[in-house]
Scaffold this motif. Sequence first.
Motif, PDB file in Angstrom:
ATOM      1  N   LYS A  80       0.836  -1.207   0.000  1.00 28.38           N
ATOM      2  CA  LYS A  80       0.000   0.000   0.000  1.00 28.38           C
ATOM      3  C   LYS A  80       0.867   1.250   0.000  1.00 28.38           C
ATOM      4  O   LYS A  80       2.040   1.207   0.356  1.00 28.38           O
ATOM      5  N   GLU A  81       0.275   2.365  -0.369  1.00 28.32           N
ATOM      6  CA  GLU A  81       0.982   3.631  -0.336  1.00 28.32           C
ATOM      7  C   GLU A  81       1.068   4.145   1.100  1.00 28.32           C
ATOM      8  O   GLU A  81       0.233   3.805   1.949  1.00 28.32           O
ATOM      9  N   ARG A  82       2.051   4.980   1.319  1.00 24.31           N
ATOM     10  CA  ARG A  82       2.185   5.589   2.641  1.00 24.31           C
ATOM     11  C   ARG A  82       1.010   6.543   2.867  1.00 24.31           C
ATOM     12  O   ARG A  82       0.609   7.273   1.955  1.00 24.31           O
ATOM     13  N   GLU A  83       0.469   6.541   4.084  1.00 22.42           N
ATOM     14  CA  GLU A  83      -0.699   7.363   4.377  1.00 22.42           C
ATOM     15  C   GLU A  83      -0.487   8.173   5.650  1.00 22.42           C
ATOM     16  O   GLU A  83       0.255   7.769   6.557  1.00 22.42           O
ATOM     17  N   PHE A  84      -1.186   9.288   5.712  1.00 18.74           N
ATOM     18  CA  PHE A  84      -1.155  10.173   6.872  1.00 18.74           C
ATOM     19  C   PHE A  84      -1.842   9.513   8.054  1.00 18.74           C
ATOM     20  O   PHE A  84      -2.881   8.874   7.902  1.00 18.74           O
ATOM     21  N   VAL A  85      -1.266   9.694   9.244  1.00 14.08           N
ATOM     22  CA  VAL A  85      -1.868   9.184  10.476  1.00 14.08           C
ATOM     23  C   VAL A  85      -2.251  10.327  11.412  1.00 14.08           C
ATOM     24  O   VAL A  85      -3.396  10.441  11.836  1.00 14.08           O
ATOM     25  N   ALA A  86      -1.272  11.167  11.743  1.00 11.92           N
ATOM     26  CA  ALA A  86      -1.521  12.242  12.700  1.00 11.92           C
ATOM     27  C   ALA A  86      -0.461  13.322  12.537  1.00 11.92           C
ATOM     28  O   ALA A  86       0.640  13.039  12.051  1.00 11.92           O
ATOM     29  N   ALA A  87      -0.799  14.537  12.952  1.00 11.06           N
ATOM     30  CA  ALA A  87       0.148  15.643  12.886  1.00 11.06           C
ATOM     31  C   ALA A  87      -0.093  16.595  14.044  1.00 11.06           C
ATOM     32  O   ALA A  87      -1.203  16.666  14.590  1.00 11.06           O
ATOM     33  N   ILE A  88       0.951  17.340  14.380  1.00 12.12           N
ATOM     34  CA  ILE A  88       0.881  18.280  15.487  1.00 12.12           C
ATOM     35  C   ILE A  88       1.692  19.517  15.131  1.00 12.12           C
ATOM     36  O   ILE A  88       2.737  19.421  14.490  1.00 12.12           O
ATOM     37  N   ASN A  89       1.190  20.690  15.536  1.00  6.75           N
ATOM     38  CA  ASN A  89       1.909  21.906  15.187  1.00  6.75           C
ATOM     39  C   ASN A  89       3.100  22.111  16.120  1.00  6.75           C
ATOM     40  O   ASN A  89       3.348  21.319  17.031  1.00  6.75           O
ATOM     41  N   TRP A  90       3.827  23.189  15.918  1.00 10.57           N
ATOM     42  CA  TRP A  90       5.089  23.371  16.635  1.00 10.57           C
ATOM     43  C   TRP A  90       4.903  23.443  18.144  1.00 10.57           C
ATOM     44  O   TRP A  90       5.752  22.994  18.905  1.00 10.57           O
ATOM     45  N   SER A  91       3.781  23.997  18.597  1.00 12.82           N
ATOM     46  CA  SER A  91       3.573  24.189  20.037  1.00 12.82           C
ATOM     47  C   SER A  91       2.831  23.036  20.694  1.00 12.82           C
ATOM     48  O   SER A  91       2.809  22.941  21.927  1.00 12.82           O
TER      49      SER A  91
ATOM     50  N   TYR B 202      -5.895  14.269  12.699  1.00 15.36           N
ATOM     51  CA  TYR B 202      -5.825  12.815  12.641  1.00 15.36           C
ATOM     52  C   TYR B 202      -6.537  12.291  11.403  1.00 15.36           C
ATOM     53  O   TYR B 202      -7.522  12.880  10.940  1.00 15.36           O
ATOM     54  N   ALA B 203      -6.055  11.175  10.908  1.00 16.19           N
ATOM     55  CA  ALA B 203      -6.798  10.447   9.885  1.00 16.19           C
ATOM     56  C   ALA B 203      -8.075   9.900  10.511  1.00 16.19           C
ATOM     57  O   ALA B 203      -8.097   9.545  11.699  1.00 16.19           O
ATOM     58  N   ASP B 204      -9.123   9.826   9.723  1.00 17.28           N
ATOM     59  CA  ASP B 204     -10.403   9.334  10.242  1.00 17.28           C
ATOM     60  C   ASP B 204     -10.264   7.928  10.826  1.00 17.28           C
ATOM     61  O   ASP B 204     -10.939   7.586  11.798  1.00 17.28           O
ATOM     62  N   SER B 205      -9.401   7.127  10.245  1.00 22.04           N
ATOM     63  CA  SER B 205      -9.263   5.737  10.665  1.00 22.04           C
ATOM     64  C   SER B 205      -8.673   5.580  12.063  1.00 22.04           C
ATOM     65  O   SER B 205      -8.789   4.507  12.664  1.00 22.04           O
ATOM     66  N   VAL B 206      -8.042   6.631  12.589  1.00 21.39           N
ATOM     67  CA  VAL B 206      -7.414   6.519  13.906  1.00 21.39           C
ATOM     68  C   VAL B 206      -8.014   7.467  14.937  1.00 21.39           C
ATOM     69  O   VAL B 206      -7.624   7.423  16.112  1.00 21.39           O
ATOM     70  N   LYS B 207      -8.919   8.326  14.532  1.00 20.54           N
ATOM     71  CA  LYS B 207      -9.521   9.290  15.467  1.00 20.54           C
ATOM     72  C   LYS B 207     -10.172   8.564  16.638  1.00 20.54           C
ATOM     73  O   LYS B 207     -10.880   7.577  16.457  1.00 20.54           O
ATOM     74  N   GLY B 208      -9.906   9.065  17.821  1.00 21.53           N
ATOM     75  CA  GLY B 208     -10.461   8.474  19.023  1.00 21.53           C
ATOM     76  C   GLY B 208      -9.639   7.318  19.579  1.00 21.53           C
ATOM     77  O   GLY B 208      -9.869   6.875  20.707  1.00 21.53           O
ATOM     78  N   ARG B 209      -8.665   6.840  18.807  1.00 27.51           N
ATOM     79  CA  ARG B 209      -7.819   5.727  19.261  1.00 27.51           C
ATOM     80  C   ARG B 209      -6.367   6.145  19.433  1.00 27.51           C
ATOM     81  O   ARG B 209      -5.677   5.654  20.317  1.00 27.51           O
ATOM     82  N   PHE B 210      -5.895   7.038  18.570  1.00 30.45           N
ATOM     83  CA  PHE B 210      -4.499   7.475  18.583  1.00 30.45           C
ATOM     84  C   PHE B 210      -4.421   8.907  19.106  1.00 30.45           C
ATOM     85  O   PHE B 210      -5.314   9.720  18.851  1.00 30.45           O
ATOM     86  N   THR B 211      -3.320   9.209  19.788  1.00 34.09           N
ATOM     87  CA  THR B 211      -3.080  10.563  20.271  1.00 34.09           C
ATOM     88  C   THR B 211      -1.639  10.954  19.977  1.00 34.09           C
ATOM     89  O   THR B 211      -0.701  10.234  20.361  1.00 34.09           O
ATOM     90  N   ILE B 212      -1.477  12.080  19.295  1.00 34.76           N
ATOM     91  CA  ILE B 212      -0.143  12.603  19.038  1.00 34.76           C
ATOM     92  C   ILE B 212       0.150  13.692  20.070  1.00 34.76           C
ATOM     93  O   ILE B 212      -0.734  14.480  20.429  1.00 34.76           O
ATOM     94  N   SER B 213       1.393  13.729  20.522  1.00 37.65           N
ATOM     95  CA  SER B 213       1.813  14.752  21.478  1.00 37.65           C
ATOM     96  C   SER B 213       3.294  15.016  21.267  1.00 37.65           C
ATOM     97  O   SER B 213       3.973  14.263  20.561  1.00 37.65           O
ATOM     98  N   ARG B 214       3.779  16.081  21.883  1.00 37.11           N
ATOM     99  CA  ARG B 214       5.193  16.400  21.757  1.00 37.11           C
ATOM    100  C   ARG B 214       5.709  17.016  23.036  1.00 37.11           C
ATOM    101  O   ARG B 214       4.956  17.642  23.790  1.00 37.11           O
ATOM    102  N   ASP B 215       7.007  16.832  23.244  1.00 36.48           N
ATOM    103  CA  ASP B 215       7.700  17.455  24.370  1.00 36.48           C
ATOM    104  C   ASP B 215       8.893  18.193  23.771  1.00 36.48           C
ATOM    105  O   ASP B 215       9.919  17.573  23.456  1.00 36.48           O
ATOM    106  N   ASN B 216       8.761  19.484  23.609  1.00 34.97           N
ATOM    107  CA  ASN B 216       9.824  20.259  22.959  1.00 34.97           C
ATOM    108  C   ASN B 216      11.095  20.304  23.811  1.00 34.97           C
ATOM    109  O   ASN B 216      12.195  20.453  23.277  1.00 34.97           O
ATOM    110  N   ALA B 217      10.957  20.164  25.102  1.00 30.21           N
ATOM    111  CA  ALA B 217      12.138  20.143  25.969  1.00 30.21           C
ATOM    112  C   ALA B 217      12.965  18.872  25.762  1.00 30.21           C
ATOM    113  O   ALA B 217      14.175  18.866  25.970  1.00 30.21           O
TER     114      ALA B 217
END
Length: 124
Positions: A43-54, A60-75
């Motif tokens: 299969k082709e590569r597909e988008f899952v989730a994204a987060i802005n700089w802050s 989220y892709a519809d297929s993962v909404k409610g199941r996946f959570t993206i987060s970041r720790d800039n430190a």
Amino acid sequence: QVQLVESGGGLVQAGGSLRLSCAASGRPFSNYAMGWFRQAPGKEREFVAAINWSGVSTDYADSVKGRFTISRDNAKNTVYLRMNSLKPEDTARYYCAADRDYSVSVREWEYDAWGQGTQVTVSS
């Protein structure tokens, strides 16, 4: 150019959870929006989730909404993908990507740097 290294993949039963991590180095991490993509065999590569700089804005892709959570720790120069209620169809190689634009993007071609990926396999 930022360098990205993913970790946290593995084999899990359906209904289980995993947390992927992506460690960045080489450039100020907070200059980048970050995304997760995945590619299953044949299969082709597909988008899952994204987060802005802050971390305030996510998408989220519809297929993962409610199941996946993206987060970041800039430190810690790290972005995470928490995956719950995993399904066999989530089986894929998961890639972390960095976008020099500060805002969220779902478009693969807007990302400037990619990691090597980490394999996630969900058994039924």
